[in-house]
Design a protein around this motif. Sequence first.
Motif, PDB file in Angstrom:
ATOM      1  N   VAL A 160      11.401  -5.723   2.604  1.00 17.50           N
ATOM      2  CA  VAL A 160      11.363  -5.480   1.169  1.00 17.50           C
ATOM      3  C   VAL A 160      10.083  -6.053   0.556  1.00 17.50           C
ATOM      4  CG1 VAL A 160      12.551  -5.888  -1.026  1.00 17.50           C
ATOM      5  CG2 VAL A 160      13.874  -5.421   1.053  1.00 17.50           C
ATOM      6  N   TRP A 161       9.566  -7.119   1.153  1.00 18.27           N
ATOM      7  CA  TRP A 161       8.364  -7.749   0.597  1.00 18.27           C
ATOM      8  C   TRP A 161       7.190  -6.755   0.518  1.00 18.27           C
ATOM      9  CZ3 TRP A 161       6.467 -11.364  -2.304  1.00 18.27           C
ATOM     10  CH2 TRP A 161       5.114 -11.692  -2.221  1.00 18.27           C
ATOM     11  N   PRO A 162       6.780  -6.115   1.623  1.00 14.95           N
ATOM     12  CA  PRO A 162       5.702  -5.125   1.480  1.00 14.95           C
ATOM     13  C   PRO A 162       6.124  -3.915   0.651  1.00 14.95           C
ATOM     14  CG  PRO A 162       6.619  -5.052   3.688  1.00 14.95           C
ATOM     15  CD  PRO A 162       7.176  -6.284   3.033  1.00 14.95           C
ATOM     16  N   ALA A 163       7.409  -3.583   0.686  1.00 12.64           N
ATOM     17  CA  ALA A 163       7.865  -2.409  -0.066  1.00 12.64           C
ATOM     18  C   ALA A 163       7.665  -2.580  -1.568  1.00 12.64           C
ATOM     19  CB  ALA A 163       9.330  -2.132   0.242  1.00 12.64           C
ATOM     20  N   VAL A 164       7.759  -3.824  -2.062  1.00  6.37           N
ATOM     21  CA  VAL A 164       7.622  -4.034  -3.511  1.00  6.37           C
ATOM     22  C   VAL A 164       6.268  -4.619  -3.908  1.00  6.37           C
ATOM     23  CG1 VAL A 164      10.106  -4.329  -3.810  1.00  6.37           C
ATOM     24  CG2 VAL A 164       8.670  -6.346  -3.479  1.00  6.37           C
ATOM     25  N   ALA A 241       3.742   0.391   3.445  1.00  3.77           N
ATOM     26  CA  ALA A 241       2.704  -0.290   4.229  1.00  3.77           C
ATOM     27  C   ALA A 241       3.008  -0.146   5.710  1.00  3.77           C
ATOM     28  CB  ALA A 241       2.644  -1.772   3.840  1.00  3.77           C
ATOM     29  N   PRO A 242       2.541   0.936   6.344  1.00  6.92           N
ATOM     30  CA  PRO A 242       2.838   1.156   7.767  1.00  6.92           C
ATOM     31  C   PRO A 242       2.407   0.008   8.669  1.00  6.92           C
ATOM     32  CG  PRO A 242       1.913   3.136   6.774  1.00  6.92           C
ATOM     33  CD  PRO A 242       1.785   2.048   5.747  1.00  6.92           C
ATOM     34  N   ASN A 243       1.378  -0.754   8.264  1.00  2.00           N
ATOM     35  CA  ASN A 243       0.920  -1.862   9.097  1.00  2.00           C
ATOM     36  C   ASN A 243       1.898  -3.032   9.099  1.00  2.00           C
ATOM     37  OD1 ASN A 243       0.082  -2.100   6.334  1.00  2.00           O
ATOM     38  ND2 ASN A 243      -1.135  -3.891   6.909  1.00  2.00           N
ATOM     39  N   TRP A 244       2.897  -2.956   8.225  1.00  4.06           N
ATOM     40  CA  TRP A 244       3.973  -3.954   8.231  1.00  4.06           C
ATOM     41  C   TRP A 244       5.154  -3.487   9.087  1.00  4.06           C
ATOM     42  CZ3 TRP A 244       4.698  -8.662   5.307  1.00  4.06           C
ATOM     43  CH2 TRP A 244       3.552  -9.058   4.602  1.00  4.06           C
TER      44      TRP A 244
END
Length: 296
Positions: A160-164, A241-244
Amino acid sequence: MVIDRAGRRAGFAVVVLAYGLAGLAAWGAAVAVGGAPPLVVTLVADLAATVVVFLASVVVANASLYDPYWSVAPPVIVVAWVVWQGGLTGRQVALLVVVFAWAVRLTANWAVSWRGLAHEDWRYVRLRDQRPSWLPFWVVSLTGIQLMPTLVVFAGLLPVWPAVTVTGRPWGLLDAAAVLVGLGAVVIEGVADRQMRRFTRDPANHGRVNDRGLWRCSRHPNYLGEITFWWAMWLFALAAAPNWWWTVAGPAVMVLLFVFVSVPLMDRRSLERRPGYAGYMRRVPPLLPFPVRPGA
C-alpha cells in the motif's frame, strides 16, 4: 444462545476506550520518532498501539480485546500515508474505498459475533490451558496473539505504501483489476460469513458440517476472501510502481499464515466437534475451489 446485552455494551465501551488510548499512544510514538523514515514511524506507532491494547486485555483478562485491531488499524495507517503524501489521486481514492469496505465489513462481523468481555476466542482459551506451566500467559498473549498479527498485517500493508505515495503512473488496467479483486474479496468474505452464521444459528445443524453455498467448494472461503484482499493491495502497488514488485512479500506472508496456521487450526477444531468433518476434508479443498470430489 442467551445474549447478555448489558455485558456487550460494557465490553464495547472498554474496546472503544482501549483503542482510543492506543491511538493516543500511536500518535505519541510517531511524534517521538518523527525524524525516521515514514515506514519506520508507522511501524513504531503501530507497535505502541498494540502494546496499549495488550495492556488493556491484561486488565480485563480477555485477549480477544485485540481481535478488531486486525481490521481497525489498516485504514488508519492507509489514511495516515495518504495525508503524508499530500493530495488525492484517483488510485488513492480507489484504494481507500476497497480498504474501508474490507475494514467496515470485517469489523462489523467481529462486533456481531463478540458477546462481550465474558467471551474470549476459543483459540486463546486453548493457548492459556495448554501452555507450559512455567510460561506466563501474558507472554503468549503479547507475542503470539497480539504482536505477531500486528507484524503480519504491517507486512500485508507494505504494497500500500508505494500504491499511495508513488503518483507518476496513470490509472490503468492493473488498477481496475485491483479494485475488482479487492471488492470481490470483500463480497466472498461477507457471503461466506453470512452463510456460516445462518448455518450455526439453526439448532438442527448442531454437530453437522456446513457444506452449502461457498462452503461446498472451499472449506475456508472466508480465509480465501481474506487472502485475496491482500493480493489486491499488491496489484495496486504493481500498478503504481512496478519496481516495488518485491512487496509481494506482504500477501505471501498472509498466505503462509492462513495455510500453515489458521487452516490447520480450524480443521483440527472441526474434526474434534463434527463427526462428518473428516469426509468433508477429503471431498473439499481447504482454500482454492476445485471440483468437489464425490463420495468419501
